[in-house]
Design an enzyme around this catalytic site. Structure first.
Site, PDB file in Angstrom:
ATOM      1  N   ASN C  74       0.832  -1.198   0.000  1.00  0.00           N
ATOM      2  CA  ASN C  74       0.000   0.000   0.000  1.00  0.00           C
ATOM      3  C   ASN C  74       0.867   1.248   0.000  1.00  0.00           C
ATOM      4  O   ASN C  74       1.939   1.270   0.597  1.00  0.00           O
ATOM      5  CB  ASN C  74      -0.977   0.006   1.186  1.00  0.00           C
ATOM      6  CG  ASN C  74      -0.432   0.704   2.418  1.00  0.00           C
ATOM      7  OD1 ASN C  74      -0.397   1.934   2.488  1.00  0.00           O
ATOM      8  ND2 ASN C  74       0.028  -0.080   3.372  1.00  0.00           N
ATOM      9  N   ASN C 132       3.992   6.715  15.102  1.00  0.00           N
ATOM     10  CA  ASN C 132       4.505   6.100  13.881  1.00  0.00           C
ATOM     11  C   ASN C 132       5.788   6.834  13.504  1.00  0.00           C
ATOM     12  O   ASN C 132       5.751   8.000  13.145  1.00  0.00           O
ATOM     13  CB  ASN C 132       3.438   6.237  12.791  1.00  0.00           C
ATOM     14  CG  ASN C 132       3.893   5.709  11.458  1.00  0.00           C
ATOM     15  OD1 ASN C 132       5.019   5.239  11.320  1.00  0.00           O
ATOM     16  ND2 ASN C 132       3.028   5.772  10.465  1.00  0.00           N
ATOM     17  N   CYS C 135       7.849   7.367   9.141  1.00  0.00           N
ATOM     18  CA  CYS C 135       7.644   8.356   8.091  1.00  0.00           C
ATOM     19  C   CYS C 135       8.883   9.230   7.920  1.00  0.00           C
ATOM     20  O   CYS C 135       9.687   9.365   8.827  1.00  0.00           O
ATOM     21  CB  CYS C 135       6.430   9.198   8.397  1.00  0.00           C
ATOM     22  SG  CYS C 135       6.142   9.348  10.157  1.00  0.00           S
ATOM     23  N   GLY C 222       0.652  -8.186   5.664  1.00  0.00           N
ATOM     24  CA  GLY C 222      -0.023  -9.467   5.469  1.00  0.00           C
ATOM     25  C   GLY C 222       0.856 -10.638   5.877  1.00  0.00           C
ATOM     26  O   GLY C 222       2.010 -10.456   6.302  1.00  0.00           O
TER      27      GLY C 222
HETATM   28  C1  FMN Z   1      -3.588   0.168   4.000  1.00  0.00           C
HETATM   29  C2  FMN Z   1      -2.693   0.301   5.198  1.00  0.00           C
HETATM   30  C3  FMN Z   1      -2.570   1.535   5.840  1.00  0.00           C
HETATM   31  C4  FMN Z   1      -1.737   1.675   6.951  1.00  0.00           C
HETATM   32  N1  FMN Z   1      -1.654   2.886   7.588  1.00  0.00           N
HETATM   33  C5  FMN Z   1      -0.878   3.005   8.708  1.00  0.00           C
HETATM   34  C6  FMN Z   1      -0.827   4.220   9.446  1.00  0.00           C
HETATM   35  O1  FMN Z   1      -1.493   5.198   9.107  1.00  0.00           O
HETATM   36  N2  FMN Z   1      -0.022   4.302  10.547  1.00  0.00           N
HETATM   37  C7  FMN Z   1       0.718   3.218  10.963  1.00  0.00           C
HETATM   38  O2  FMN Z   1       1.428   3.315  11.973  1.00  0.00           O
HETATM   39  N3  FMN Z   1       0.667   2.040  10.308  1.00  0.00           N
HETATM   40  C8  FMN Z   1      -0.115   1.908   9.198  1.00  0.00           C
HETATM   41  N4  FMN Z   1      -0.161   0.694   8.537  1.00  0.00           N
HETATM   42  C9  FMN Z   1       0.626  -0.438   9.041  1.00  0.00           C
HETATM   43  C10 FMN Z   1      -0.228  -1.382   9.879  1.00  0.00           C
HETATM   44  O3  FMN Z   1      -0.737  -0.747  11.008  1.00  0.00           O
HETATM   45  C11 FMN Z   1       0.590  -2.613  10.306  1.00  0.00           C
HETATM   46  O4  FMN Z   1       1.698  -2.175  11.077  1.00  0.00           O
HETATM   47  C12 FMN Z   1       1.094  -3.400   9.123  1.00  0.00           C
HETATM   48  O5  FMN Z   1       0.121  -3.438   8.108  1.00  0.00           O
HETATM   49  C13 FMN Z   1       1.506  -4.836   9.485  1.00  0.00           C
HETATM   50  O6  FMN Z   1       0.426  -5.556  10.002  1.00  0.00           O
HETATM   51  P1  FMN Z   1      -0.506  -6.539   9.111  1.00  0.00           P
HETATM   52  O7  FMN Z   1       0.413  -7.445   8.378  1.00  0.00           O
HETATM   53  O8  FMN Z   1      -1.391  -7.228  10.105  1.00  0.00           O
HETATM   54  O9  FMN Z   1      -1.280  -5.665   8.182  1.00  0.00           O
HETATM   55  C14 FMN Z   1      -1.011   0.560   7.426  1.00  0.00           C
HETATM   56  C15 FMN Z   1      -1.148  -0.675   6.780  1.00  0.00           C
HETATM   57  C16 FMN Z   1      -1.981  -0.815   5.684  1.00  0.00           C
HETATM   58  C17 FMN Z   1      -2.081  -2.162   5.018  1.00  0.00           C
END
Ligand code: FMN
Ligand code: FAD
Ligand code: FAD
Ligand code: FMN
Ligand code: FES
Ligand code: FES
Lengths: 274, 308, 308, 274
Positions: C74, C132, C135, C222
């Site tokens: 993403n 976070n 960034c 994922g």
């Molecule tokens: C579409 C999307 C948007 C995300 N936006 C943020 C965000 O705004 N701030 C943040 O700290 N992490 C963000 N993440 C990271 C997720 O919070 C998470 O750390 C990461 O996706 C790994 O976990 P998962 O494999 O269960 O998705 C985002 C992830 C995805 C897929």
């Protein structure tokens, strides 16, 4: 360059005992004749889960007029076998094999003692059939020790019933045959066999084989065991399926279950490390 | 491959001329012989053999591998027969084929790297060295050589000094800034860069509460890591001018083409060999088909055609 | 959840008491309301909202997402309505639920982080902040704050100074040594650490020769990344004594249990929500079932039972 | 808290035009009544590839006595739809929906002008059916412009034939109906319709909609378009499905196709950026 992956079509995939399935697959007739103890790597065609192929011993092999048929016996223990169990007739699987070194066939031993625990019945009943057909004469005899947790999980009987052999059935709970571990029953019988006229073949869970190693330690019995280890390639390239063998000067040494085995002489294995 | 339909797939990695851009990845193709029944080795761009150390290594205790979603973890522990046994026992077989042989090497000290390189330089039939710098630097407290631009450059220099063979440096992805490492090894004289090696991972058996790998951690490979590999190849390509070889999760021709389009001069196929022993052959055939479809006769007209 | 069958799933992240260890991951659950029709928010351990910046942000041009093997990329570009609109428009809805609300925040400068933290500190209904630090640091030439122990610690300190709320620092996995960052933010006063954020990746459309994402690179999430997340959580747990929250590829209760067994006090569910809007509920129910099966009444008797 | 994923069973999955499939799925009868223009997110149950669900417009919806039936029309364009096309009767799929905002139904317009290109016929023929049944009276009329590459890829005719509407068929190669792009044919006809008495509904490939925006620019026609974008969640949470809209002072601004759309008024979209 002759070898290849075979696409097989499932024409039977049935639960024949609790959590234990028999899968029959039709393959192109160029598939090589397998030896007892050899295995195949099996994957479901076209999907990426499970990712790696899974190893299964060959339980039966039959040449028909224009194809051949391979039978596998498998137990549902995790994700891969769970998905396999859900496959319906007509599904396609990819099969690599036959792989590995099968059992060394003793032409001279008078006593061919087979010991199988659980799914170990798959390669050993194929071996028993082979010995019965091709080797056994008046002078050599098959003794088949077959163990399982209980009567519901016991497999391999259908084949054994058609063979000329002395079958000893044991269940942990006594629900069929003798009550006790197959190794215990064998230990009691061991004195019946003259070590230099006997070849022992074994396959089963690690604790069973470990126990067997203990029982045979110090004796002159020759024993071949078929081992299992997680595999990736099945052909000896990835070094993933290591089993520790007795190294020089106590140094660790590993062999590949897939290419150096899966059948090993029992005294080659470093059982203490397993 | 080349010749047929006027398709020319040959590429050059500096002095090293390959008949096509498809190699095997180290550690996934044994010493070549394991797959010789399945693959016509003559058709490969190159065979990269299992990582060689100065002395034979037993490797890690099992379990060594575990499946994960879209990939696998391995902790083989660099088991290998040692560089001398390789030259004596494996190289004669490999020499018989009309393909390039690339020896992947690693050491636990600069000196070991140098010695292995010397031995392979003297042996006939090795066309290039690929240095694995992902392994722990024993002199530096176990941090990997590849984790720091300075140690990465130092290894590169030692090996370059020890051999006239082309030297490919294989980078580890377990770093903050892959381009810093790439620039450092380029400056240190690397003839090419290959990437990526595996990403460190682990997994847990929730029933026994033990790690699935005896070694606890292992290297993640397979399609799961392809996006990371592509990103790093792309980043490195913008910073170096030596050829880059793309590795990571390539399962088919489409995957390989992603790396080539980015600008990788060649690719290596690793984990895919386990899933399909003929993966390399399928990739070569698939690239050729793609070239026919796209009406491109020379693979170099595909390489680097990325439009960011 | 707790109470039934005497199963106690409540955990404590320092001052923050959660009814169970299952949270949503930032950016994957909107502002809570998007999934309120599918999930009883009262049953969640906590809701972590989409990352908030000082001013509203439009985000990146599309395409922003792409599927990969076992995961997705993403490049949303941190689109959000800004901290003020969040407080005015989204928080009132969230306050109605009996769950903890964690605001994920990010800035492009230390000052921005501080200002956002102050605003949220003053707002009623936010129970903790998650910073976070993945960034880009605009003052430092765009390298991420989380890539360097010094900048990571500095951000942590600024935010700690600006708020009395518990501060969770969310680490980026795109680093050589995750433990160095973890130790630095612990020393800087972080109350807890969450990890991992996404791993940078990319993918290429071989037909158009363009990147699948307009932004070229994006964050990989994922199940593909779960092994990397587990490894980093394990490494960090060995080095810090503040609570760790596990994130990365959790699709079901088994996955969540891997993190908990390692020693994570809680977990966050991200991409899984997209595949199954009730993923969080299924994870909670699955953990409960596992506890019953294992005859363990208190979740804290599962946490940290790893036998390496 | 009322909403949930539905497990559906495929009872038809047939190729009805070149690379175009009709899938009929049986769902539990609690599935909510969809509006024309709404969509569903669809995944294959139990497997992880394709990983994300895919969005498809609802083509038909029918309540039977104890279940309901949803029909989707889909074109094989990539990995996900390729795998879908291979599903056999009895396979299970997971369906989330109905999602998004459907078309705003004009009760007053005399001319209901529908323009569909390619797969755009799926939502628009559902809309046409709906308008024909529920809205149209003597005073309002449906004009359906249906375009496709050629007669082999044209879809939606079966439904249209059962409706009271003026159908204009166009193919790029002239193999059926008028020769030309559907937008060209419409442009010629446009003067027939009085802008204040007309509502235009459109769905099709981006270039077609972009062209339509150009044609309508400066006119007073009201036009709703259904857009497509890659999606992950389908419910507005991930912000993955962004489409650029005309922002304030030329600043970029994005809306979510899934939750703010998929139907938008055509003049809201920043076509120059698309
Ligand atoms: C579409 C999307 C948007 C995300 N936006 C943020 C965000 O705004 N701030 C943040 O700290 N992490 C963000 N993440 C990271 C997720 O919070 C998470 O750390 C990461 O996706 C790994 O976990 P998962 O494999 O269960 O998705 C985002 C992830 C995805 C897929
Ligand atoms: C040469 C050989 C022959 C085999 N023959 C048979 C057979 O005829 N019938 C049969 O049912 N099984 C056989 N196995 C074991 C079979 O391969 C595993 O049970 C299977 O791979 C498990 O897959 P899974 O995805 O269901 O389990 P996973 O989810 O991968 O694992 C479940 C459990 O099984 C263990 N396991 C996984 N793979 C293996 C493996 N290769 N060997 C041993 N344990 C493993 C795991 O450690 C774990 O405890 C054989 C294995 C080998 C190496
Ligand atoms: C609200 C909505 C309704 C839709 N209705 C239908 C329908 O009724 N019938 C139908 O055939 N298709 C419809 N689509 C498009 C459909 O979702 C995509 O064709 C499908 O997701 C492609 O999946 P794939 O894995 O086969 O392709 P991929 O391998 O993912 O991609 C192949 C090609 O399709 C493009 N693509 C992928 N996903 C989308 C998407 N969501 N929208 C547009 N292009 C995409 C890719 O960019 C690429 O060029 C709809 C999309 C949306 C957003
Ligand atoms: C079982 C296994 C063993 C490996 N051994 C080596 C090795 O000895 N030296 C090396 O440089 N890389 C080694 N690798 C890494 C691969 O060469 C390759 O970089 C990595 O697996 C990523 O590619 P893939 O996803 O195509 O497998 C090994 C990988 C695997 C899976
Ligand atoms: S499974 Fe690869 S070496 Fe045995
Ligand atoms: S698909 Fe997630 S916001 Fe639209």
């Amino acid at each position: 360059m002759a070898k290849n992956i075979y696409i097989g079509e499932i024409f039977k995939n049935e639960e024949i005992a609790q959590d234990c399935f028999l899968m029959s697959v039709a393959l192109h007739s160029t598939f090589a004749e397998p030896q007892p103890g050899q295995f195949v790597m099996l994957r479901i065609s076209g999907i990426s889960e499970p990712f790696l192929a899974r190893p299964f011993s060959i339980y039966s092999f039959q040449r028909e007029t224009d194809f051949c048929r391979i039978d596998l016996l498998y137990q549902v223990v995790g994700k891969g076998t769970q998905i396999l169990a859900g496959l319906i007739k007509g599904s396609q699987v990819e099969i690599l094999g036959p792989l590995g070194n099968g059992f060394e066939i003793s032409q001279s031993a008078r006593n061919l003692v087979l010991i199988a625990g659980g799914m170990g019945a798959a390669p050993l009943s194929f071996l028993a059939e082979y010995l019965d057909n091709k080797v056994c004469s008046g002078s050599s005899k098959i003794y088949f020790y077959l163990g399982a947790r209980n009567s519901e999980t016991l497999i391999g009987m259908d084949k054994i019933n058609n063979l000329t052999c002395t079958a000893v059935i044991c269940t942990d709970d006594g629900s069929l045959g003798e009550k006790g571990l197959v190794t215990q029953i064998l230990a009691q019988d061991l004195k019946k066999y003259a070590p230099d006229q006997t070849m022992i073949y074994a396959c089963g869970p690690k604790p069973m084989l470990k126990e067997l190693a203990k029982i045979l330690q110090g004796t002159k019995f020759k024993c071949q065991v078929s081992l299992e280890e997680r595999m990736a390639c099945g052909v000896g390239a990835c070094l993933g399926c290591a089993v520790e063998v007795k190294g020089k000067k106590g140094m660790a040494a590993y062999k590949r279950v897939c290419a150096d085995g899966p059948v090993f002489y029992i005294d080659e294995i470093a059982w203490k490390k397993i | 491959m080349s010749g047929k339909n006027n398709i020319n797939m040959s590429v050059k990695i500096e002095k090293l001329k390959l008949k096509n851009p498809v190699m095997t990845a180290s550690g996934t193709f044994g010493y070549g012989e394991e797959y010789a029944d399945y693959v016509d080795l003559n058709k490969l761009g190159a065979v990269v053999v299992k990582g060689l150390s100065l002395k034979p290594r037993a490797g890690n205790p099992p379990p060594r591998i575990m499946e994960t979603t879209g990939g696998m973890l391995n902790a083989v522990g660099l088991q290998n027969i040692g560089v001398e046994a390789f030259i004596a026992e494996k190289l004669p077989f490999l020499r018989k084929f009309d393909t390039k042989i690339i020896a992947n090497i690693y050491g636990e000290s600069y000196d070991e790297y140098k010695k292995i390189a010397r031995k392979l330089d003297a042996a006939k039939g090795v066309h290039a060295l690929e240095i694995n710098i992902s392994c722990p630097n024993v002199q530096k407290g176990g941090l990997s050589f590849g984790a720091d631009p300075k140690t990465a450059a130092a290894v590169t220099r030692k090996v370059k000094d020890a051999t006239d063979l082309p030297v490919i440096v294989k980078l580890t992805p377990n770093v903050t800034d892959i381009t810093a490492i790439a620039i450092a090894v380029e400056k240190a004289g690397a003839d090419a860069i290959s990437l990526i090696n595996t990403i460190t991972g682990m997994s847990v058996d929730i029933f026994t509460r033990k790690p699935h790998l005896k070694n606890i951690t292992g290297g993640l490979s397979g399609p799961a890591i392809k996006p990371v590999a592509l990103r790093m190849v792309w980043q490195v390509l913008q910073k170096v001018s030596i050829p880059v070889i793309g590795i990571g999760g390539i399962m088919n021709a489409e995957d390989a083409l992603e790396f080539l389009i980015l600008g990788a001069k060649a690719v290596q196929i690793g984990t895919a060999n386990f899933i399909n022993p003929q993966a390399t052959m399928d990739v070569i055939a698939g690239i050729e088909k793609f070239m026919q479809m796209s009406n491109v006769a020379n693979i170099n007209k595909i390489i680097g055609t990325f439009k960011p």
